[in-house]
Scaffold this motif. Structure first.
Motif, PDB file in Angstrom:
ATOM      1  N   SER A 299     -12.531 -15.564 -16.421  1.00  0.00           N
ATOM      2  CA  SER A 299     -12.693 -15.195 -17.826  1.00  0.00           C
ATOM      3  C   SER A 299     -13.076 -16.423 -18.624  1.00  0.00           C
ATOM      4  CB  SER A 299     -11.399 -14.597 -18.384  1.00  0.00           C
ATOM      5  OG  SER A 299     -11.096 -13.394 -17.715  1.00  0.00           O
ATOM      6  N   ALA A 301     -13.389 -17.512 -22.328  1.00  0.00           N
ATOM      7  CA  ALA A 301     -13.017 -17.078 -23.672  1.00  0.00           C
ATOM      8  C   ALA A 301     -13.356 -18.149 -24.693  1.00  0.00           C
ATOM      9  CB  ALA A 301     -11.524 -16.763 -23.721  1.00  0.00           C
ATOM     10  N   GLU A 306      -9.294 -12.788 -27.138  1.00  0.00           N
ATOM     11  CA  GLU A 306      -8.070 -12.688 -26.346  1.00  0.00           C
ATOM     12  C   GLU A 306      -8.395 -11.950 -25.053  1.00  0.00           C
ATOM     13  OE1 GLU A 306      -3.988 -11.570 -27.822  1.00  0.00           O
ATOM     14  OE2 GLU A 306      -4.423  -9.749 -26.707  1.00  0.00           O
ATOM     15  N   MET A 307      -8.056 -12.563 -23.941  1.00  0.00           N
ATOM     16  CA  MET A 307      -8.253 -11.934 -22.638  1.00  0.00           C
ATOM     17  C   MET A 307      -6.880 -11.810 -21.989  1.00  0.00           C
ATOM     18  SD  MET A 307     -11.864 -12.344 -21.625  1.00  0.00           S
ATOM     19  CE  MET A 307     -13.288 -13.046 -22.478  1.00  0.00           C
ATOM     20  N   ASN A 328      -9.244 -18.940 -15.900  1.00  0.00           N
ATOM     21  CA  ASN A 328      -9.613 -18.758 -17.299  1.00  0.00           C
ATOM     22  C   ASN A 328     -10.082 -20.097 -17.865  1.00  0.00           C
ATOM     23  OD1 ASN A 328      -8.591 -16.030 -17.415  1.00  0.00           O
ATOM     24  ND2 ASN A 328      -6.531 -16.911 -17.489  1.00  0.00           N
ATOM     25  N   THR A 336      -5.475 -16.546 -23.628  1.00  0.00           N
ATOM     26  CA  THR A 336      -5.453 -15.702 -22.439  1.00  0.00           C
ATOM     27  C   THR A 336      -4.010 -15.455 -22.036  1.00  0.00           C
ATOM     28  OG1 THR A 336      -5.490 -17.591 -20.929  1.00  0.00           O
ATOM     29  CG2 THR A 336      -7.620 -16.647 -21.523  1.00  0.00           C
ATOM     30  N   ASN A 359      -5.867 -22.279 -15.529  1.00  0.00           N
ATOM     31  CA  ASN A 359      -6.402 -22.221 -16.884  1.00  0.00           C
ATOM     32  C   ASN A 359      -6.955 -23.584 -17.274  1.00  0.00           C
ATOM     33  OD1 ASN A 359      -5.364 -19.501 -17.335  1.00  0.00           O
ATOM     34  ND2 ASN A 359      -3.356 -20.481 -17.294  1.00  0.00           N
TER      35      ASN A 359
END
Lengths: 450, 252
Positions: A299, A301, A306-307, A328, A336, A359
């Motif tokens: 993801s 972002a 917002e994920m 992420n 996230t 992340n």
């Protein structure tokens, strides 16, 4: 922190959800009674279930509350004049075994399977068409796995309004080399899309399927609520890719369910770039001994996106393995949530299950939440989970700079390097390149927006 | 003018002065070796020259062909012709060697100019062959999962591709077995030319059997305490670093 999620006003005043549902039923009145009956009871269930709140364990940290669905138009239709343009833009993979293009939940293009595959019993049909001829398959498999990660209400909503989707059935022993692909376009501003993908691979069947979720106008609001269910029979092998690039103002749900038979293998890989609020739920049910599931996600972002992703690796059978990697990358004030659970039943001895969440924080305002979990009832298993959250590694950055690569380029290379651990698992080279291009485009859009 | 000229350089790391009035001039076309015991400031010198932000310059200057580089960022220093082969090169997951070196070369081109892919690969493969690096490595992530020898060869590959004016090789021999050492040394010897000055930093004399230096400098406690011809390395090997310590104390 407690901002209320609201659909942006779209100018038109869509009908209430009740009126929208009545109109939806009217539009599909020619479909079989059992299907319509299922829809009616789903709509009742939708109304009776409470809206999730952050007090629920499965919605912790999520900002989603008070979603005012009747602000969206559940009967949106793409003007015919736009069809050709959308079909032309549906070009993620050039050689396919079959492809369908939907826009605002209407089928606008269908490339059926070759006669040779059809003769072997391969079914690739829009669900609306399959209701007559493949009623047994749909009755057995359609929404047959209940969502376990919090979206019961949205499952009911999806069933009530579902109109777009495909059924892919691969008979025993049939191997299809080329990928199948379904494109779902959200086209009308303020509209809704409820994509559905149902894959049934019989014993020793092999296939690849891609779901592409795109927005005609990447700044228009819309609501998406998609489900995909994949059943891999004994010794079957399924690769499932999803690419979520809804508009930057969309609210999107995508619920992914995988079920394995004995010795089956499923690889599921999702890329998320779109939506202001995205909720992904990924549940794997390893019910066949010796089966294996890979779950990958990336993801990207930025802005205030917002994920929110919730995962479940549920091991019911012995000797099965599952491996999860969710990455992420967060820019700006994005956030996230990763919440993952490995659940091993008493009978599932010799389970190997791994869960990793990484992340990459690219901004001091970004926020990554990680909630890994294990629930193990068997005594002879190997399970681990790990979560890391960090910034770009300084020694890697210095190494790049020391070779004369300028700061911005070095940063881009390092961030894209972070993505490669997921993108590198896309076996379709053309699609992998298109995914890279799509993420690059997002980066450059973000850069030019600043 | 054709020198890397380090003048009275003093460098502080985490509050401690490590380099103290360090001076050394490396002319193009020559290979100089710095030897010295651990903790004497050899790697600090390399990192400080490359521009690492943890290394605070408290005095002196570094002139590359007559122009000070101390105000330059690390990437600018590299593009101005300085190269450092790291003792412990970073692993960069997801970035292939081919893309990495390509980005470094691209950064040396003028705005709007594009590196020509076929020529680039041809040259890359030539240099890889020279260093006995399997061509499959181009697609592998930089240093990820490489053995010590593979990492060092990858450093020399970058040196070969970037063709700097001055190269600093920081403990390039450490962790190498004799075969890997020979490959690396062969690579460096092939690249030796009138257009490049080389500074070899090493703890052991062994490397200098394979890359024969023009000058040897002995470093102790943040400065050079003795310089001489290549034979100095042998003398040092025979007498050990204690000899240096005594010598340094005697002259201090």
């Amino acid at each position: 922190m407690s901002s209320t999620l609201q659909a942006p006003a779209t100018g038109a005043t869509p009908a209430s959800l009740e009126a929208a549902f009545a109109r939806h039923l009217e539009e599909c009145r020619q479909l079989p009674d059992w299907w319509l009956e299922m829809k009616r009871s789903a709509f009742e269930r939708y109304r009776s279930l409470p809206m999730p709140s952050r007090k629920d364990q499965s919605w912790r940290f999520s900002r989603l509350r008070g979603l005012e669905l009747d602000r969206f138009d559940f009967n949106s239709t793409t003007p015919a004049a736009d069809h050709a343009g959308l079909i032309a833009r549906s070009n993620l993979v050039s050689r396919t075994a079959g492809s369908m293009v939907f826009s605002d939940d209407r089928l606008i293009h269908n490339q059926p399977v070759a006669a040779e595959l059809a003769a072997q019993g391969v079914v690739w049909e829009p669900i609306a068409d399959a209701l007559q001829q493949h009623r047994e398959l749909l009755q057995e498999y359609f929404m047959a796995q209940d969502p376990r990660l919090g979206s019961e209400k949205f499952a009911a909503l999806h069933t009530a309004f579902v109109n777009a989707g495909c059924l892919l059935y691969i008979p025993k022993g049939v191997e299809v080399e080329l990928p199948f692909i379904a494109y779902h376009w959200a086209s009308v501003a303020g509209g809704t899309v409820l994509p559905h993908t149902l894959v049934i691979a019989e014993e020793s069947a092999r296939l690849t399927l891609v779901d592409a979720f795109f927005a005609a106008d990447r700044s228009a609001p819309h609501f998406a609520c998609g489900f995909n269910h994949i059943f891999a029979g004994d010794n079957a092998e399924v690769q499932y890719y999803s690419l979520q690039d809804w508009s930057r103002r969309a609210v999107g749900f995508q619920i992914n369910s995988l079920v394995t038979g004995r010795d089956a293998r499923i690889k599921s890989l999702g890329i998320n770039t779109g939506c202001s609020h995205f909720r992904g739920e990924h549940q794997s049910l390893l019910q066949g001994a010796g089966s294996h599931v890979d779950m990958f996600s990336l993801s990207v972002a930025s802005g205030e996106q917002e994920m929110d992703q919730r995962t479940l690796q549920r091991h019911l059978a012995p000797n099965a393995t599952s491996d999860l990697l969710f990455k992420n990358a967060l820019s700006d004030a994005s956030r996230t949530i990763f919440s993952g659970l490995i659940e091993v039943a008493e009978a599932a001895q010799q389970t190997d299950a791994y869960q990793t969440n990484r992340n990459l924080l690219l901004s001091p305002e970004a926020e990554a939440n990680s909630l890994p979990g294990l629930e193990i009832h068997a005594n002879d298993v190997k399970c681990s989970h790990g979560a890391t959250t960090g910034q770009i590694d300084e020694s890697e950055m210095f190494y790049m700079l020391s070779r004369g690569i300028p700061l911005n380029k070095a940063r881009e290379l390092l961030v894209f390097g972070f993505f490669e651990e997921v993108i590198g698992n896309i076996d379709e080279d053309e699609m992998a390149d298109n995914v890279r291009a799509l993420i690059e485009r997002k980066f450059h859009e973000d850069a030019s927006a600043q | 003018m054709n020198t890397l000229d380090i003048r009275n350089l003093s460098v502080r790391v985490a509050g401690n002065e490590i380099l103290k009035n360090f001076s050394l001039t490396i002319p193009k076309g020559e290979v100089h070796a710095i030897m010295g015991p651990n903790g004497t400031g050899k790697s600090t010198l390399a990192k400080a020259l490359a521009g690492h932000e943890d290394y605070e310059i408290t005095g002196g200057d570094v002139l590359l062909d007559g122009t000070s580089i101390l105000e330059l960022e690390p990437d600018e220093r590299s593009r101005s012709g300085l190269f450092m082969a790291f003792q412990y090169p970073s692993e960069i997951p997801g970035v292939s060697i081919a893309n990495f070196i390509r980005a470094a070369l691209q950064a040396r081109l003028a705005e709007g100019e594009e590196l020509e892919a076929t020529k680039y690969y041809k040259r890359l493969y030539e240099k890889m062959d020279l260093l006995s690096i399997d061509r499959k490595f181009t697609a592998r992530s930089v240093n990820e999962g490489f053995s010590g020898g593979e990492k060092k060869r990858c450093e020399i590959l970058q040196l070969a591709m970037l063709e700097p004016k001055y190269a600093i090789l920081d403990e390039t021999d450490s962790g190498l077995d004799i075969d890997a050492l020979k490959v690396v040394a062969h690579g460096v010897n092939t690249l030796r030319s009138q257009n490049m000055g080389v500074l070899l930093i090493t703890h052991y004399q062994r490397l200098l059997n394979y890359i024969v230096p023009d000058r040897v400098h002995v470093m102790y406690d943040g400065r050079i305490v003795k310089s001489g011809p290549k034979e100095l390395a042998l003398e040092l090997e025979a007498n050990g670093y204690e000899w240096v310590r005594d010598h340094a104390t005697a002259t201090a």
